[in-house]
Design an enzyme around this catalytic site. Sequence first.
Site, PDB file in Angstrom:
ATOM      1  N   LYS A   1      56.211 -30.920 -29.062  1.00 53.59           N
ATOM      2  CA  LYS A   1      55.509 -31.710 -29.828  1.00 53.59           C
ATOM      3  C   LYS A   1      55.387 -31.190 -31.165  1.00 53.59           C
ATOM      4  O   LYS A   1      55.717 -31.993 -32.438  1.00 53.59           O
ATOM      5  CB  LYS A   1      54.032 -31.680 -29.550  1.00 53.59           C
ATOM      6  CG  LYS A   1      53.677 -32.475 -28.104  1.00 53.59           C
ATOM      7  CD  LYS A   1      52.160 -32.560 -27.610  1.00 53.59           C
ATOM      8  CE  LYS A   1      52.433 -33.203 -26.279  1.00 53.59           C
ATOM      9  NZ  LYS A   1      51.122 -33.082 -25.420  1.00 53.59           N
TER      10      LYS A   1
ATOM     11  N   GLN B   1      45.745 -29.290 -25.453  1.00 55.03           N
ATOM     12  CA  GLN B   1      46.470 -29.352 -24.269  1.00 55.03           C
ATOM     13  C   GLN B   1      46.093 -29.191 -23.223  1.00 55.03           C
ATOM     14  O   GLN B   1      45.047 -28.162 -23.145  1.00 55.03           O
ATOM     15  CB  GLN B   1      47.924 -28.416 -24.495  1.00 55.03           C
ATOM     16  CG  GLN B   1      48.907 -28.683 -23.496  1.00 55.03           C
ATOM     17  CD  GLN B   1      49.822 -30.056 -23.725  1.00 55.03           C
ATOM     18  OE1 GLN B   1      49.563 -30.682 -24.427  1.00 55.03           O
ATOM     19  NE2 GLN B   1      50.268 -30.463 -22.450  1.00 55.03           N
TER      20      GLN B   1
ATOM     21  N   ASP C   1      45.450 -38.334 -28.818  1.00 57.83           N
ATOM     22  CA  ASP C   1      45.970 -38.192 -27.388  1.00 57.83           C
ATOM     23  C   ASP C   1      45.313 -39.400 -26.674  1.00 57.83           C
ATOM     24  O   ASP C   1      45.572 -39.939 -25.603  1.00 57.83           O
ATOM     25  CB  ASP C   1      45.254 -36.988 -26.690  1.00 57.83           C
ATOM     26  CG  ASP C   1      46.381 -36.066 -26.237  1.00 57.83           C
ATOM     27  OD1 ASP C   1      47.556 -36.544 -26.224  1.00 57.83           O
ATOM     28  OD2 ASP C   1      46.049 -34.948 -25.970  1.00 57.83           O
TER      29      ASP C   1
HETATM   30  N1  GUN Z   1      48.805 -32.392 -20.329  1.00 55.79           N
HETATM   31  C1  GUN Z   1      49.514 -33.114 -19.735  1.00 55.79           C
HETATM   32  N2  GUN Z   1      50.015 -34.233 -20.508  1.00 55.79           N
HETATM   33  C2  GUN Z   1      49.209 -34.052 -21.554  1.00 55.79           C
HETATM   34  C3  GUN Z   1      49.026 -34.895 -22.688  1.00 55.79           C
HETATM   35  O1  GUN Z   1      49.654 -35.895 -23.010  1.00 55.79           O
HETATM   36  N3  GUN Z   1      48.193 -34.179 -23.567  1.00 55.79           N
HETATM   37  C4  GUN Z   1      47.322 -33.185 -23.521  1.00 55.79           C
HETATM   38  N4  GUN Z   1      46.411 -32.937 -24.470  1.00 55.79           N
HETATM   39  N5  GUN Z   1      47.325 -32.598 -22.314  1.00 55.79           N
HETATM   40  C5  GUN Z   1      48.523 -32.966 -21.376  1.00 55.79           C
END
Ligand code: GUN
Length: 292
Positions: free
Chosen positions: A52, A96, A119
């Site tokens: 990211k 995350q 998100d």
């Molecule tokens: N864990 C697995 N996929 C994601 C996501 O798209 N965003 C976040 N914050 N955590 C995750």
Amino acid sequence: MQLLDGKATAQAIKDELKQAVDNRKSKGSKTPHLAAVLVGNDGGSLTYVNAKVKACEQIGFHSSLIRYDDSVSEKELLAKVIELNNDEEIDGFIVQLPLPDHIDELKITMAIDPIKDVDGFHPQNLGKMMLNLPSFLPATPAGILELMKRNGIETSGKDCVVIGRSNIVGMPISIMLAKKNDPGNCTVTLIHSRTKNIKEKVLKADIIIAAIGQPGFVTADMVKDGAVVIDVGTTRVEDASKKNGWALKGDVDFENVAPKCSFITPVPGGVGPMTIASLMINTLQSMELRNK
Ligand code: GUN
């Protein structure tokens, strides 16, 4: 069989975003700034968060990575969320998941200011999505829909089976695919741990979205000829032939399922890069909304 190349599609989106950001910057606009909070040292989460941050660099966004040890308290993490909510420089941020067991994920998610929730996990954004109101769409489901759209996959009137009912993939994508949208207009069946006759149901699907987190769950005898198969699974399994000792495995037995499909996503290089592309789209949108 055609491979649905998420890496290439995500790159095309990132190129478009870079151009959009360069244009805006030349007109004096703020540089979008994404922050990511990572707790602990889980390899999968670290890989995602690093990807990211790298995507931000490629597009010309600012990014900040905030890391905590596994032992961080819920209180300390909540304080960071509040700080990021109030930080004018930060346009959007993510925490995350998963978080350690002693931290209430829902409490953290609900503390994020919905206008910075890139998100799309906050109840306010999920509720607005349900009602077709402007909102941040959850990154993985939005990425899957964009992947299908950009690769000319027709969804209207199709029978779609979603396997797995997580808050971040299975549940929201079932809703998004059932809506009167494009992509959308599907008849959706959501399969979970209490579903009877799973094979029979999956066999009827024109589109299969596998998001259950069980490597190889979808086998060739469950897939009808010509189906579209989207694999959201990313489980690390031991693999002595790999330098790092593990390989990423999807929820689909790719080798045997692929020959039956019209389209199928690989793992890695399918849904994962599209999740990141969606996050970047949401971050640019967040900067624009906040600076209106
Ligand atoms: N864990 C697995 N996929 C994601 C996501 O798209 N965003 C976040 N914050 N955590 C995750």
